[in-house]
Motif scaffolding. Sequence first.
Motif: not given
Length: 439
Positions: A101-128
């Motif tokens: 299991t990865p100990r850290s993930v690569l986050l996107d830098n957006i201005a003064d914050g961090k962003y993590w993208h779970f994914g729209l496609k992955q979320g729909i897969h989980q629901q269906l």
Amino acid sequence: MKEKRVQLRQVKKMRHQHHQILTDTMKVTIHTSLIAAVTVNSIFYEDEGWLQSESDDEEYVEIDSDYCEALLNPVIEIDGHRELEQFLGNLPLNARTLLKTPRSVLLDNIADGKYWHFGLKQGIHQQLANLPHNSIPESSSILVNVDGLPLTKSSRSTFWPILGLIYGEEKPFPIGVYHGTGKPDCVNSFLSKFIDEAVQLEKDGLDHRGVNVKVRLSGFICDAPARSFVAGTCGHTGKFACPKCKAIGINFVKPGKKKGRIVFSDMEAALRTHQTFTDRETPEHHKMRSVLEDLQIDMIKDIPLDYMHLVCMGVMGKLLIHWVNRQTTQHLITPEMLEEISDRLELLRNWVPSEFSRLPRSLSELCRWKATELRQFLFTGPIVLKGILPSPLYNHFLCFHVAIKFLCSQPLCFTHNHYCKRLLNILPGNQKSCTVGIS
């Protein structure tokens, strides 16, 4: 003496056989659990998290990392951990080490914050994934919510999640989350990954278990500040802030007050359309071009107004505060009247339906009422206020009650739409003229 020695040998032999059986069983258990967990882990990461069962209807089981750990941890955390090493070599102390299991993930830098993208496609897969193969829909409409979530009261640390919900379902799924000391500086940077994925899904659809599902984003559900933020328009307190019409607000100051507020008194202003929005016919209404315009949505109709803040916490809350603080100059509301209203509210506690998550409370706690309590009063108000509130104020409230009741009903909101408009046009006016017949 000789018989005792024979019995002792038999006991030792039985113990040895019992130990051998336990050892063999442990080997099989460990081997099975490890293979199952590692196999599941491999399928989870290599095949987007779906494990096909052997049943006839080819149902798929949703697998997550917690399932892998649930298989491994009971085996790894056995008291005889060191004894297991003779079978497995150097065994890690936890399943996460074995599964890498990865100990850290690569986050996107957006201005003064961090962003993590779970994914729209992955979320729909989980629901269906919970649906049998023959129930997978040909198309799917997605509702999206964007809002700020303060984490603590002692700092400005804030989450801004992007949530999705398949229309007709009850459980939302995360698409992305931003963390910073406030809202993201640029909405386009914040939503760029989500919009890129959504545009691709609207174009090509989603391949789920051999079925191509057409994906459409049907709307964005946001409160007033978040709505103006994602649409790239001026804030809800601006003179050109109305998202539905081209009315221009005026600054209204109450007598005796220093500060006023923006009000929109023009009830017949021209309505906005998607075309007028994209053509920037009212440039003062826009702050920037939002990436939402890249989607196949109507920027006016598909970003609806917020019922909770506008109706429940807005108009209903202001009416109650107006009555409780006795700010009316035309009609006297005595403390005894307010006490009687509170008594009636508490009498209703035993008959509140499950659709309301909170029981009625006294008006003395009005400053702590939640939106669901204000919504509940909107429905129970005609009974609670009857015979207590002065007639002009009671009729004024009834206009509001009837209009919202009709607009919340799917059939009535179409058949009595013009009547509701007449009722709501009366509310800001004279409270003495609140009698309108259905036509």
